[in-house]
Write a protein that holds these residues in place. Sequence first.
Motif, mmCIF file in Angstrom:
data_model
loop_
_atom_site.group_PDB
_atom_site.id
_atom_site.type_symbol
_atom_site.label_atom_id
_atom_site.label_comp_id
_atom_site.label_asym_id
_atom_site.label_seq_id
_atom_site.Cartn_x
_atom_site.Cartn_y
_atom_site.Cartn_z
ATOM 1 N N UNK A 1 -13.004 13.870 35.474
ATOM 2 C CA UNK A 1 -13.479 12.492 35.649
ATOM 3 C C UNK A 1 -13.067 11.626 34.462
ATOM 4 N N UNK A 2 -12.014 10.835 34.596
ATOM 5 C CA UNK A 2 -11.606 9.991 33.480
ATOM 6 C C UNK A 2 -12.401 8.694 33.422
ATOM 7 N N UNK A 3 -12.703 8.243 32.195
ATOM 8 C CA UNK A 3 -13.405 6.972 32.025
ATOM 9 C C UNK A 3 -12.526 6.033 31.217
ATOM 10 N N UNK A 4 -12.606 4.737 31.515
ATOM 11 C CA UNK A 4 -11.802 3.778 30.753
ATOM 12 C C UNK A 4 -12.658 2.805 29.949
ATOM 13 N N UNK A 5 -13.978 2.846 30.178
ATOM 14 C CA UNK A 5 -14.883 2.043 29.346
ATOM 15 C C UNK A 5 -16.074 2.915 28.954
ATOM 16 N N UNK A 6 -16.775 2.489 27.888
ATOM 17 C CA UNK A 6 -17.957 3.244 27.448
ATOM 18 C C UNK A 6 -19.011 3.239 28.561
ATOM 19 N N UNK A 7 -19.185 2.088 29.208
ATOM 20 C CA UNK A 7 -20.193 1.967 30.273
ATOM 21 C C UNK A 7 -19.901 2.968 31.396
ATOM 22 N N UNK A 8 -18.618 3.044 31.754
ATOM 23 C CA UNK A 8 -18.207 3.951 32.817
ATOM 24 C C UNK A 8 -18.497 5.408 32.414
ATOM 25 N N UNK B 1 -25.863 11.297 26.380
ATOM 26 C CA UNK B 1 -25.393 10.590 25.182
ATOM 27 C C UNK B 1 -23.943 10.943 24.871
ATOM 28 N N UNK B 2 -23.296 10.063 24.120
ATOM 29 C CA UNK B 2 -21.979 10.397 23.570
ATOM 30 C C UNK B 2 -21.820 9.778 22.176
ATOM 31 N N UNK B 3 -21.056 10.473 21.325
ATOM 32 C CA UNK B 3 -20.778 9.953 19.984
ATOM 33 C C UNK B 3 -19.652 8.942 20.096
ATOM 34 N N UNK B 4 -19.843 7.768 19.483
ATOM 35 C CA UNK B 4 -18.826 6.726 19.641
ATOM 36 C C UNK B 4 -18.107 6.347 18.357
ATOM 37 N N UNK B 5 -18.753 6.550 17.196
ATOM 38 C CA UNK B 5 -18.013 6.197 15.970
ATOM 39 C C UNK B 5 -18.585 6.852 14.726
ATOM 40 N N UNK B 6 -17.748 6.823 13.687
ATOM 41 C CA UNK B 6 -18.157 7.270 12.353
ATOM 42 C C UNK B 6 -18.140 6.022 11.470
ATOM 43 N N UNK B 7 -19.203 5.832 10.682
ATOM 44 C CA UNK B 7 -19.232 4.708 9.742
ATOM 45 C C UNK B 7 -19.345 5.263 8.331
ATOM 46 N N UNK B 8 -18.489 4.774 7.444
ATOM 47 C CA UNK B 8 -18.507 5.243 6.060
ATOM 48 C C UNK B 8 -18.722 4.039 5.142
#
Lengths: 295, 191
Positions: free
Chosen positions: A11-18, A169-176
Motif C-alpha cells: 500500500x503506497x502513500x503519497x501524503x502523510x494524511x493518506x 502512529x508514524x515517525x515523521x522527523x528528527x529535530x536537532x
Amino acid sequence: MKAITTDFEYLPATTVEEALELLSQHKDDEYRIIAGGQSLNTAMKHRLIAPEYIIDIKGISDLDYITFDPKEGLQIGACATHRSLEKSPIVREKYPVLCEMEENVASVETRNWGTVVGDLCNADPAVDPAPPLIALDAKMTIVSKDEERTVDAEDFATDFFDTTVQPGEMATKISIPVLPPNTGVFFTKYSQMQGDYALASASVLITLDNKKEICTNARIGLGGVGTTPLRAKLAEAVLIGKKITDEVLAEAAKVASEESSPVSGIEASAEYKKELAGTLVKRVGKIALERAQKA
Amino acid sequence: MKQQLNIVVNGESHELFIEPKTLLVQVIREHLGLKGTHQACDSSSCAACTVVIEGKAVKSCSILALQVNGKEVLTVEGLAQATKLHPIQQAFIDNWAFQCGFCTSGQIMATKALLDENLEPTREQIQEQLDGHICRCTGYNMIIEAVQDASKRLKVLKNLELQRDAAMKLPGKAAAQSQKWAQTAKSGKGA
C-alpha cells in the motif's frame, strides 16, 4: 534466501494524511511501514517477519527534506536518505559528526535508498545514527491522526527492534537543536568490516565554559551495548563541572562501561563489548574535547 | 493478489502484474529475462545486484519491485550500443578488472552512477563508491584502475562532443571537420 515467500498487500502513500488513514485501517501486528524497506525486506527473506500489509511512505515527497534554521536547528524528514544527510553541505558545516557517521553506514548503494528515520524505526540496538543523535539531544516527532508528540532520541527505541511508535502512529522527523558555542562532538564505531553494524559505538558531546576550561555540559550516546541505544547519564555526570583531563575521561569511560549492558553474540562476548564501550568513550571523548577547544 | 507495476528498464516501458513480494532483482531477471544483474549474498552485503535507479546505484535484491513503480531503471544490458561496448565495459576488459566476472555487472553499474555524477573522481571517491562491492577474484586495484581509465575515456568523448557542437556552428570547412569528430566520438577511438 533468494526470495520473500509470504504474501502481503503493498500500500503506497503519497501524503502523510493518506499514510495515517492506511495505518488506522489496520491492526499494528498486521502492518509494517517502510521507507527504503531494505531492513524489512531482508528480514522477510530470512523468514523472521511476515506482515500482511506493507505501507510504503517513500512516495511522500513532503517528508523528503533536510533543513537548517539558525534558531530551530536541523530538521530531517522521514524520507531523507542516509546519502542526502551525508552529502548535505549545511550538515557538513553545522553538524559534521553526522556526515562522519554516515560515511560508515553500510555501503553507498544502501545509503542511496535507505532513510535515517527508517533506520531508527528498525531499531537495531547498534544502529549508527542513534548515538550521535542522543549526544546532540535530538528529538523524534511521531504523529497519528489525532496528535503529534515528540520523544527524546534516547527514548525512541524501547527494546530489540521495537520503538515507542504505537499502532496508528508514524515517525515523521528528527529535530536537532543548534549547538551552543564551545561545543565539540565526535562519534566512532567498532565493527569487524567497514560498513557493518557496530559491535559497539560511542558518541560524546562536550561543551566548555567561555574560558574553555570547565566542562559545562556533556552528553554520551552508546550503540550496540544494550537492547537499545543508550544514554550514559552517570558517565556524563563525571565530566560535567570539571576540567577534563585524561584521568577524568578515563573515569567517565569506566562509568560508561559499567552503564552498558551488552549481550553476547557470535562476534564478541558481552564482556568484550563492555570493555570496548569504555575504550571508545575515552577515545571519542578526547576528540570531542579537542573540537570543543577549537570551536 | 497481483498488483500493477509500471517500470522503465533500459529505456523500455513495461507494464507487469506481479506479486507484491517480488523483489526488483526478480522482475529484472525472471520477468524481463535480463540475466546480467546477479544475485549472490541476498542480504545486502555484496552489491552484485546493483542497478542504477534514477541516477543512483541501488541494490536490487533488497527492494520490492513495487517500490520503484513509475521509475527508470538501468541495468548492465542498457550500456552497450548494439555490439559496441560502453567505455566503462571496455575499460574493465582492457584493465583485466575481472576474472570470473560474477560481481562485474554490479561494479560497472556503480561506476556508471559515479561517473555520471562526477566525471573525474579521485581514487578515494572511487574506493568509497565501490566499497560495498565484494570481488573474490581480482584484488581491487585493477578495478580501481579500470574506473580511472573509464573516466579518462568518457572525458575524451565528452570533449569531442563539445568540440563537435562548437564546430557545428561554424560554416564550410569546419562543418566538415565536425562530421569527422562526430564519427570519432561515435566509434570511441578517441580514447
